[in-house]
Scaffold this active site. Structure first.
Site, PDB file in Angstrom:
ATOM      1  N   LYS A  22     -36.207   8.528 -57.707  1.00  0.00           N
ATOM      2  CA  LYS A  22     -36.910   8.241 -56.459  1.00  0.00           C
ATOM      3  C   LYS A  22     -37.957   9.315 -56.131  1.00  0.00           C
ATOM      4  CE  LYS A  22     -34.398   4.645 -56.422  1.00  0.00           C
ATOM      5  NZ  LYS A  22     -33.092   4.441 -55.834  1.00  0.00           N
TER       6      LYS A  22
HETATM    7  C1  PLP Z   1     -31.787   3.664 -55.749  1.00  0.00           C
HETATM    8  C2  PLP Z   1     -31.480   2.515 -54.861  1.00  0.00           C
HETATM    9  C3  PLP Z   1     -30.260   2.414 -54.167  1.00  0.00           C
HETATM   10  C4  PLP Z   1     -29.092   3.321 -54.416  1.00  0.00           C
HETATM   11  O1  PLP Z   1     -29.372   4.646 -54.339  1.00  0.00           O
HETATM   12  P1  PLP Z   1     -28.445   5.704 -55.132  1.00  0.00           P
HETATM   13  O2  PLP Z   1     -28.926   7.011 -54.594  1.00  0.00           O
HETATM   14  O3  PLP Z   1     -28.712   5.531 -56.590  1.00  0.00           O
HETATM   15  O4  PLP Z   1     -27.036   5.423 -54.777  1.00  0.00           O
HETATM   16  C5  PLP Z   1     -30.093   1.367 -53.283  1.00  0.00           C
HETATM   17  N1  PLP Z   1     -31.053   0.450 -53.092  1.00  0.00           N
HETATM   18  C6  PLP Z   1     -32.219   0.491 -53.759  1.00  0.00           C
HETATM   19  C7  PLP Z   1     -33.251  -0.557 -53.485  1.00  0.00           C
HETATM   20  C8  PLP Z   1     -32.459   1.515 -54.674  1.00  0.00           C
HETATM   21  O5  PLP Z   1     -33.609   1.530 -55.354  1.00  0.00           O
END
Ligand code: PLP
Length: 329
Positions: free
Chosen positions: A132
């Protein structure tokens, strides 16, 4: 309200929204599985709604049709980093008495009509996974203006206990109360330190991502057979993902994916529609036909590489390889 992952943040948000057995939460068919799974953690039922074909964002008109008396919340997803139609979702949430949860894990720094994502829903969720915009290794956060929800989530992330160690120390007491069944969703101090230093780099990284997306837009403008998703005019895109459609469909998309892999280019597909996952088909009776736009899009979509350090020549290499892949039969 910082926690150990984006998934933990979604889980805490579902808890704060009061989701429990018999409650339904509307989620988009195209998202990461955690958006729906966290509804199930709370004993609720995810109701999959379709996406707009041109943006793959949750479609407010389709959501409205799927609202029933059991519906308690809408969990929208700012897919790829493009904000949803918050105006319509706010109206829907208000007129039906629903909580609006934004899964904005793709959209840190994005804007809708000049307002930052994070200030537009009742509860907004971010992820700090390494993929992210900002990372803490693993981590996540819920932002809200609702003090009651914030308090409930702080209890939820700490086993369901009303005070944490620091508060007890300050109050010179050993007593604490377990008032709810929570979890250990805490994030560590050293992850937070990393997050703060990462956050300072966010404006620069957003600028780089937008620049790279612009190069893609220009280079793909004259490539028949490949079409990028539509970007709306009243938003500012955070470009977590750059997604194109391979118009010839899934067999060709597979060929293109394989060709790019041989060229050392890591393309991907975001996402397999969640209602087609075996877990949901088996436990919730979902399946093909439930969300036609999502299912049709899934046959064509391909995510191209996009990361802040990408150069113009990297983009040219990807687009050139795409051109060769589309031309070959
Ligand atoms: C990355 C993501 C998550 C989950 O996040 P984590 O930190 O990996 O648990 C949830 N929803 C979306 C749309 C994501 O891209």
């Amino acid at each position: 309200m910082a926690v150990s992952s984006g998934t933990a943040a979604l889980h805490a948000a579902m808890n704060a929204a009061g989701i429990g057995p018999k409650d339904r939460v509307i989620v988009p068919a195209i998202t990461f599985v955690a958006t729906a799974n966290t509804v199930v953690y709370q004993g609720g039922t995810p109701v999959f709604a379709d996406v707009e074909p041109d943006t793959l964002l949750l479609d407010p008109a389709d959501v409205e049709e799927r609202i029933t008396p059991e519906t308690k919340a809408i969990a929208l997803v700012d897919y790829g980093g493009q904000p949803c139609d918050y105006g319509s979702f706010r109206d829907l949430a208000e007129s039906h008495g629903l909580t609006l949860i934004a899964d904005s894990c793709h959209a840190l720094g994005a804007e809708y009509r000049g307002k930052r994502v994070g200030s537009l829903a009742d509860l907004t969720v971010f992820s700090f996974h390494p993929a992210k915009h900002v990372t803490t290794g693993e981590g996540g956060m819920v932002v809200t203006e609702d003090a009651r929800a914030a308090k409930q989530m702080r209890v939820f992330r700490n086993h369901g206990i009303t005070s944490d160690q620091r508060e007890r120390l300050e109050a010179r007491t050993w007593r604490y109360e377990l008032v709810d069944l929570g979890h250990n969703l805490r994030i560590t101090d050293f992850q937070c330190a990393l997050g703060l230093s990462q956050l300072r780099r966010l404006p620069k990284m957003l600028e780089q991502r937008r620049e790279i997306a612009k190069w893609y837009d220009e280079a793909l403008g004259n490539l028949p057979g490949i079409s990028p998703l539509t970007v709306k005019t009243d938003i500012s895109h955070a470009y977590h993902l750059y997604v194109v459609r391979v118009e010839a469909g899934s067999a060709k998309r597979q060929e293109v994916f394989d060709f790019l892999a041989r060229k050392g280019i890591g393309a991907n597909v975001h996402y397999i529609p969640v209602h087609l996952q075996p877990f949901y088909q088996e436990l919730f009776g979902t399946g093909l036909g439930l969300c036609p736009n999502a299912e049709a899009a899934y046959e064509q979509i391909l995510t191209l590489p996009l990361f802040p350090r990408m150069s113009v020549s990297d983009v040219d290499y990807v687009v050139d390889s795409l051109r060769k892949a589309v031309a070959s039969s």
